[in-house]
Design a protein around this motif. Structure first.
Motif, PDB file in Angstrom:
ATOM      1  N   PRO A 125     -32.063   5.098  15.899  1.00  0.00           N
ATOM      2  CA  PRO A 125     -31.398   6.369  15.596  1.00  0.00           C
ATOM      3  C   PRO A 125     -29.890   6.377  15.811  1.00  0.00           C
ATOM      4  CG  PRO A 125     -32.348   6.472  17.781  1.00  0.00           C
ATOM      5  CD  PRO A 125     -32.665   5.104  17.251  1.00  0.00           C
ATOM      6  N   CYS A 126     -29.277   5.219  15.966  1.00  0.00           N
ATOM      7  CA  CYS A 126     -27.833   5.164  16.239  1.00  0.00           C
ATOM      8  C   CYS A 126     -27.126   4.236  15.262  1.00  0.00           C
ATOM      9  CB  CYS A 126     -27.586   4.714  17.679  1.00  0.00           C
ATOM     10  SG  CYS A 126     -28.318   5.797  18.926  1.00  0.00           S
ATOM     11  N   PRO A 127     -27.127   4.555  13.960  1.00  0.00           N
ATOM     12  CA  PRO A 127     -26.440   3.699  12.990  1.00  0.00           C
ATOM     13  C   PRO A 127     -24.929   3.896  13.067  1.00  0.00           C
ATOM     14  CG  PRO A 127     -27.288   5.634  11.896  1.00  0.00           C
ATOM     15  CD  PRO A 127     -27.750   5.721  13.324  1.00  0.00           C
ATOM     16  N   PRO A 128     -24.150   3.042  12.425  1.00  0.00           N
ATOM     17  CA  PRO A 128     -22.684   3.205  12.417  1.00  0.00           C
ATOM     18  C   PRO A 128     -22.264   4.487  11.707  1.00  0.00           C
ATOM     19  CG  PRO A 128     -23.329   1.003  11.684  1.00  0.00           C
ATOM     20  CD  PRO A 128     -24.573   1.812  11.753  1.00  0.00           C
ATOM     21  N   LEU A 129     -21.066   4.951  12.045  1.00  0.00           N
ATOM     22  CA  LEU A 129     -20.465   6.141  11.414  1.00  0.00           C
ATOM     23  C   LEU A 129     -21.358   7.370  11.543  1.00  0.00           C
ATOM     24  CD1 LEU A 129     -19.189   4.433   8.119  1.00  0.00           C
ATOM     25  CD2 LEU A 129     -17.874   4.886  10.196  1.00  0.00           C
ATOM     26  N   LEU A 130     -22.039   7.504  12.682  1.00  0.00           N
ATOM     27  CA  LEU A 130     -23.018   8.574  12.857  1.00  0.00           C
ATOM     28  C   LEU A 130     -22.375   9.950  12.818  1.00  0.00           C
ATOM     29  CD1 LEU A 130     -25.964   9.201  13.342  1.00  0.00           C
ATOM     30  CD2 LEU A 130     -25.559   9.014  15.795  1.00  0.00           C
ATOM     31  N   ASP A 131     -21.196  10.091  13.419  1.00  0.00           N
ATOM     32  CA  ASP A 131     -20.540  11.401  13.483  1.00  0.00           C
ATOM     33  C   ASP A 131     -19.425  11.546  12.461  1.00  0.00           C
ATOM     34  OD1 ASP A 131     -22.103  12.263  15.702  1.00  0.00           O
ATOM     35  OD2 ASP A 131     -20.883  10.987  17.008  1.00  0.00           O
ATOM     36  N   SER A 132     -19.445  10.697  11.455  1.00  0.00           N
ATOM     37  CA  SER A 132     -18.376  10.716  10.459  1.00  0.00           C
ATOM     38  C   SER A 132     -18.919  11.124   9.090  1.00  0.00           C
ATOM     39  CB  SER A 132     -17.735   9.328  10.366  1.00  0.00           C
ATOM     40  OG  SER A 132     -16.887   9.241   9.248  1.00  0.00           O
ATOM     41  N   PRO A 133     -18.162  11.927   8.335  1.00  0.00           N
ATOM     42  CA  PRO A 133     -18.567  12.239   6.949  1.00  0.00           C
ATOM     43  C   PRO A 133     -18.720  10.988   6.093  1.00  0.00           C
ATOM     44  CG  PRO A 133     -16.802  13.706   7.668  1.00  0.00           C
ATOM     45  CD  PRO A 133     -16.945  12.649   8.730  1.00  0.00           C
ATOM     46  N   ALA A 134     -17.987   9.936   6.464  1.00  0.00           N
ATOM     47  CA  ALA A 134     -18.095   8.684   5.716  1.00  0.00           C
ATOM     48  C   ALA A 134     -19.496   8.102   5.820  1.00  0.00           C
ATOM     49  CB  ALA A 134     -17.072   7.671   6.217  1.00  0.00           C
ATOM     50  N   GLY A 135     -20.154   8.264   6.969  1.00  0.00           N
ATOM     51  CA  GLY A 135     -21.518   7.771   7.135  1.00  0.00           C
ATOM     52  C   GLY A 135     -22.489   8.472   6.203  1.00  0.00           C
ATOM     53  N   VAL A 136     -22.360   9.805   6.117  1.00  0.00           N
ATOM     54  CA  VAL A 136     -23.219  10.578   5.208  1.00  0.00           C
ATOM     55  C   VAL A 136     -22.964  10.165   3.761  1.00  0.00           C
ATOM     56  CG1 VAL A 136     -23.783  12.897   4.392  1.00  0.00           C
ATOM     57  CG2 VAL A 136     -23.283  12.510   6.812  1.00  0.00           C
ATOM     58  N   THR A 137     -21.683  10.058   3.403  1.00  0.00           N
ATOM     59  CA  THR A 137     -21.324   9.690   2.025  1.00  0.00           C
ATOM     60  C   THR A 137     -21.869   8.322   1.664  1.00  0.00           C
ATOM     61  OG1 THR A 137     -19.286  10.989   2.205  1.00  0.00           O
ATOM     62  CG2 THR A 137     -19.405   9.365   0.431  1.00  0.00           C
ATOM     63  N   LEU A 138     -21.744   7.363   2.561  1.00  0.00           N
ATOM     64  CA  LEU A 138     -22.192   6.002   2.272  1.00  0.00           C
ATOM     65  C   LEU A 138     -23.704   5.929   2.085  1.00  0.00           C
ATOM     66  CD1 LEU A 138     -20.025   3.669   4.543  1.00  0.00           C
ATOM     67  CD2 LEU A 138     -20.219   3.616   2.051  1.00  0.00           C
ATOM     68  N   ILE A 139     -24.464   6.573   2.974  1.00  0.00           N
ATOM     69  CA  ILE A 139     -25.922   6.456   2.862  1.00  0.00           C
ATOM     70  C   ILE A 139     -26.434   7.161   1.615  1.00  0.00           C
ATOM     71  CG2 ILE A 139     -26.515   8.502   4.241  1.00  0.00           C
ATOM     72  CD1 ILE A 139     -28.282   5.050   4.269  1.00  0.00           C
ATOM     73  N   VAL A 140     -25.846   8.317   1.275  1.00  0.00           N
ATOM     74  CA  VAL A 140     -26.259   9.024   0.055  1.00  0.00           C
ATOM     75  C   VAL A 140     -25.879   8.214  -1.171  1.00  0.00           C
ATOM     76  CG1 VAL A 140     -25.903  11.089  -1.351  1.00  0.00           C
ATOM     77  CG2 VAL A 140     -26.191  11.313   1.127  1.00  0.00           C
ATOM     78  N   LEU A 141     -24.656   7.688  -1.189  1.00  0.00           N
ATOM     79  CA  LEU A 141     -24.188   6.903  -2.335  1.00  0.00           C
ATOM     80  C   LEU A 141     -25.030   5.645  -2.519  1.00  0.00           C
ATOM     81  CD1 LEU A 141     -21.983   6.854  -4.506  1.00  0.00           C
ATOM     82  CD2 LEU A 141     -20.577   5.513  -2.925  1.00  0.00           C
ATOM     83  N   CYS A 176     -31.838   7.919   6.798  1.00  0.00           N
ATOM     84  CA  CYS A 176     -31.050   9.121   6.497  1.00  0.00           C
ATOM     85  C   CYS A 176     -31.033  10.170   7.601  1.00  0.00           C
ATOM     86  CB  CYS A 176     -31.570   9.777   5.213  1.00  0.00           C
ATOM     87  SG  CYS A 176     -31.444   8.755   3.743  1.00  0.00           S
ATOM     88  N   LEU A 177     -32.167  10.388   8.269  1.00  0.00           N
ATOM     89  CA  LEU A 177     -32.248  11.501   9.219  1.00  0.00           C
ATOM     90  C   LEU A 177     -31.261  11.432  10.380  1.00  0.00           C
ATOM     91  CD1 LEU A 177     -36.025  12.463   9.467  1.00  0.00           C
ATOM     92  CD2 LEU A 177     -34.125  13.829   8.603  1.00  0.00           C
ATOM     93  N   PRO A 178     -30.883  10.237  10.882  1.00  0.00           N
ATOM     94  CA  PRO A 178     -29.853  10.239  11.936  1.00  0.00           C
ATOM     95  C   PRO A 178     -28.563  10.930  11.510  1.00  0.00           C
ATOM     96  CG  PRO A 178     -30.914   8.099  11.837  1.00  0.00           C
ATOM     97  CD  PRO A 178     -31.421   8.875  10.664  1.00  0.00           C
ATOM     98  N   TYR A 179     -28.279  10.952  10.198  1.00  0.00           N
ATOM     99  CA  TYR A 179     -27.076  11.615   9.702  1.00  0.00           C
ATOM    100  C   TYR A 179     -27.294  13.107   9.452  1.00  0.00           C
ATOM    101  CZ  TYR A 179     -25.411   6.852   8.984  1.00  0.00           C
ATOM    102  OH  TYR A 179     -25.026   5.553   9.176  1.00  0.00           O
ATOM    103  N   GLY A 180     -28.532  13.598   9.685  1.00  0.00           N
ATOM    104  CA  GLY A 180     -28.820  15.016   9.531  1.00  0.00           C
ATOM    105  C   GLY A 180     -29.757  15.312   8.381  1.00  0.00           C
TER     106      GLY A 180
END
Length: 439
Positions: A355-371, A296-300
């Motif tokens: 520390p470099c997963p896909p969709l790192l700078d995209s809101p979709a990346g945050v949404t996917l990992i949380v979901l 999670c932390l790579p996404y903030g």
């Protein structure tokens, strides 16, 4: 269904793992003041595994000396130990002593072992006790067990644990192009948090006392498994004392190919149930929690705290849903376990790629990992509830083995992840303030 009994059952479930869950969320405030530093979580993991001696002793006692170990007395004992350990931690957690010429948090580590012993042993004592009540109260117990992780997390969030913000690195290093993470000061002390945990354990003890003694709770005993027989003395018309006798097993004998419980399930089905139970608990209690920060932390920081909080909420919500949609289907159990495992694979993949997963700078990346975290915890929490309902119908010994397999699965998961994370360093943490990944 009696509301008071539901509340007491929920409080009993809350006390099952509230102490150790509370320790995990409080670590960011404890670690900077402990001589062990960030090795302290590793020590805690080892202590929890050592504390599995408690479930082992209880399980062996039920197996080789059935009826000798008082279930009610054991619960009173472990809850008492938990209360005393929390209160002592509040005043002694910073005390150190020299071991091998180096300072160590001997008081903290010793008392953490007793808390782990209490929580691990609750798995093989609370669940079998719940069989004394009607089946729907087991769902309420699992709701409370989910709250044992949510409530300390919410209190720690209010305390300010783990809440950080990024500041200009020039304040420390003279380089204004780089940011550094700075923790927010806590709103109340670690001592107050341990007193809160002691209060939660005290509520659990009070709830168990009332659950075991109140007439309204006794009226909710499971009549389909415990016959209350009123004996009338001949010629007097006076009824003697009520006698509760467990009716474990099928009076007609077990079904073909099975000697487990009532004989409803064949041996392969019983093996399947316990394998799913071990697998699900290994994932939810050990494997995925060990890599949550990496995933999670790579996404903030926002993604990390949102996934941790919503996943903690998903646990009791899934169990609450089980009140209205109870299921004992082994096919549904297997499908849901596979679905939850699929979400766990995505989470593990993001942790491996940190520390470099896909969709790192995209809101979709945050949404996917949380979901994925929410669905992973919610689906597998419901699977654990399904297994609890199935084994509850199979008798007292089935629930004892249920608790033992829960601890076994968690232990195996922890023993697998400990060297991967702490020894071989296969996972790499991301910097929530500075993105150094190639674009």
């Amino acid at each position: 269904m009696v509301l008071a009994v539901h509340v007491l059952t929920c409080l009993l479930g809350t006390g099952s793992w509230v102490a150790i869950n509370g320790m995990w969320v409080e670590l960011p405030l404890i670690v900077p003041r402990a001589p062990e530093g960030w090795y302290l979580p590793s020590y805690l993991t080892v202590l929890i595994q050592l504390a599995n001696v408690g479930p082992l002793v209880v399980t062996l006692a039920h197996r080789f000396r059935p009826g000798r170990l008082s279930e009610v007395g054991t619960i009173y004992a472990i809850l008492g130990v938990g209360i005393v350990a929390c209160l002592l931690l509040a005043f002694l957690w910073q005390e150190t002593s020299l071991v091998g010429g180096a300072p160590h948090s001997t008081a903290l580590l010793s008392l953490l072992f007793f808390l782990a012993l209490v929580d691990c042993t609750s798995s093989v004592t609370f669940l079998p006790y719940m069989r004394r009540l009607r089946a729907h109260y087991l769902t309420t117990y699992f709701v409370g067990e989910g709250l044992s992780g949510l409530l300390p997390g919410l209190v720690a969030l209010g305390q300010g644990v783990g809440v950080a913000h990024c500041v200009n690195g020039s304040l420390a290093a003279g380089n204004g192009t780089r940011l550094r993470e700075e923790d927010q000061p806590a709103r109340f002390s670690v001592q107050s948090f341990f007193l809160f945990l002691g209060g939660m354990m005290g509520l659990c003890l009070a709830a168990f006392f009332l659950l075991d003694r109140l007439p309204v709770a006794r009226q909710e005993r499971a009549k389909e498994k415990y016959q209350a027989q009123a004996r009338v003395e001949p010629g007097t018309g006076l009824s003697a004392t009520m006698e509760e006798r467990p009716m474990i097993g099928n009076p007609e004998g077990p079904g073909p190919g099975s000697t487990f419980g009532t004989g409803t399930y064949s041996r392969p089905q019983v093996v399947f149930i316990f394998l799913v139970l071990a697998w699900v608990n290994a994932l939810t209690n050990a494997v995925l929690p060990a890599v949550q920060s990496y995933s999670c932390l790579p996404y903030g920081n926002g993604a990390y705290h949102l996934s941790a909080t919503l996943a903690a909420v998903a646990n009791p919500l899934a169990c609450f849903l089980g009140m209205f949609l109870p299921s004992r289907s082994l096919v549904a159990m297997g499908v849901l376990a596979a679905a939850g495992t699929g979400f766990s694979f995505y989470i593990m993949a993001m942790a491996v790629l940190s520390p470099c997963p896909p969709l790192l700078d995209s809101p979709a990346g945050v949404t996917l990992i949380v979901l994925c975290w929410v669905l992973f915890v919610g689906i597998l929490s419901y699977v654990k509830l399904m297994i609890g309902l199935v084994l509850r119908d199979e008798g007292h010994s089935a629930l004892v083995w249920c608790g033992a397999v829960v601890q076994l699965g968690s232990m195996v998961g922890a023993l697998v992840m400990f060297p991967l994370v702490n020894v071989y360093g296969l996972f790499h943490s991301g910097d929530s303030c500075n993105n150094s990944c190639p674009r």
